[in-house]
Write a protein that holds these residues in place. Sequence first.
Motif, PDB file in Angstrom:
ATOM      1  N   THR A 172      82.928  58.372 -68.996  1.00  0.00           N
ATOM      2  CA  THR A 172      82.623  56.963 -69.263  1.00  0.00           C
ATOM      3  C   THR A 172      81.126  56.741 -69.401  1.00  0.00           C
ATOM      4  OG1 THR A 172      84.588  56.253 -68.040  1.00  0.00           O
ATOM      5  CG2 THR A 172      82.855  54.610 -68.411  1.00  0.00           C
ATOM      6  N   PHE A 173      80.351  57.318 -68.473  1.00  0.00           N
ATOM      7  CA  PHE A 173      78.894  57.194 -68.541  1.00  0.00           C
ATOM      8  C   PHE A 173      78.363  57.846 -69.809  1.00  0.00           C
ATOM      9  CE2 PHE A 173      74.610  58.606 -66.682  1.00  0.00           C
ATOM     10  CZ  PHE A 173      73.995  57.423 -67.055  1.00  0.00           C
ATOM     11  N   VAL A 175      79.932  58.116 -72.693  1.00  0.00           N
ATOM     12  CA  VAL A 175      80.236  57.246 -73.825  1.00  0.00           C
ATOM     13  C   VAL A 175      79.246  56.090 -73.897  1.00  0.00           C
ATOM     14  CG1 VAL A 175      81.926  55.618 -74.768  1.00  0.00           C
ATOM     15  CG2 VAL A 175      82.678  57.848 -73.911  1.00  0.00           C
ATOM     16  N   ILE A 176      78.913  55.515 -72.755  1.00  0.00           N
ATOM     17  CA  ILE A 176      77.946  54.411 -72.715  1.00  0.00           C
ATOM     18  C   ILE A 176      76.594  54.885 -73.251  1.00  0.00           C
ATOM     19  CG2 ILE A 176      76.622  52.890 -71.189  1.00  0.00           C
ATOM     20  CD1 ILE A 176      79.100  52.776 -69.388  1.00  0.00           C
ATOM     21  N   LEU A 177      76.147  56.070 -72.798  1.00  0.00           N
ATOM     22  CA  LEU A 177      74.876  56.614 -73.274  1.00  0.00           C
ATOM     23  C   LEU A 177      74.914  56.868 -74.777  1.00  0.00           C
ATOM     24  CD1 LEU A 177      73.888  59.222 -70.519  1.00  0.00           C
ATOM     25  CD2 LEU A 177      72.754  57.058 -71.009  1.00  0.00           C
ATOM     26  N   VAL A 179      76.828  55.466 -77.132  1.00  0.00           N
ATOM     27  CA  VAL A 179      76.844  54.204 -77.889  1.00  0.00           C
ATOM     28  C   VAL A 179      75.451  53.588 -77.914  1.00  0.00           C
ATOM     29  CG1 VAL A 179      77.730  51.849 -77.930  1.00  0.00           C
ATOM     30  CG2 VAL A 179      79.287  53.754 -77.493  1.00  0.00           C
ATOM     31  N   CYS A 180      74.797  53.547 -76.771  1.00  0.00           N
ATOM     32  CA  CYS A 180      73.444  52.979 -76.708  1.00  0.00           C
ATOM     33  C   CYS A 180      72.481  53.765 -77.598  1.00  0.00           C
ATOM     34  CB  CYS A 180      72.943  52.986 -75.260  1.00  0.00           C
ATOM     35  SG  CYS A 180      73.766  51.813 -74.175  1.00  0.00           S
TER      36      CYS A 180
END
Length: 212
Positions: A172-173, A175-177, A179-180
């Motif tokens: 999850t972390f 994916v967040i990185l 996308v950002c």
Amino acid sequence: MGSVGLLYVGAVLFVNALMLLGRVEAKSAAVLNLFVGAMQVVLPTLLLAQAGTDVKSISAAAGVYLFGFTYLYVGIGTLANLDTTGVGWFSLFVSISAIVFAGVNFFDVKDYPFGVIWLSWSFLWFLFFLLLGLKRAELTVYTGWVTLANAWGSVTLPAFLLLTDNYTTSGTFAVILAVCAVVICAGLWPLTRPGRPGSAAPGPSTEPVTGA
């Protein structure tokens, strides 16, 4: 030791980004490159001395050397007024190697956020290759802003998470990185593309002497 090294890599990327954006004089930035480059060579050497036959520790040290040599190359080259093509082509080697290290993190170590971070570094070092190796000076401002984003997002943030024992290897972390990183790098391009008003690097030096 890795988290400490990451923190100071964030510092040198921050200063180099400001140099590319014309806010810091190149030779002044070169001094910090020498300090951090020396640290990024000494620390992995100590790690190797203790690693024995531990393949993971040896691999980690090898990755750190890529950046330590970059900063030393940049610092010495800037102070000696050397042509930038050498460090530019070395940056291409780093960029390709970073893709391999990303794969190691994704499929072997299972540290998914650092897999994304290695890909971010690969893209950044590829920009250094274009800017310094191929003399694509029109990319100076874009590279400066991408360097600044990496200084905080792909280096300083993970460093503080590691130092405070809050880092997670979760998907999850990662994916967040990811996308950002994509949104920031894509969003910066139309804002800094050649020909756009304000896209020329301001300040005392617009020559892309260093950037790694």
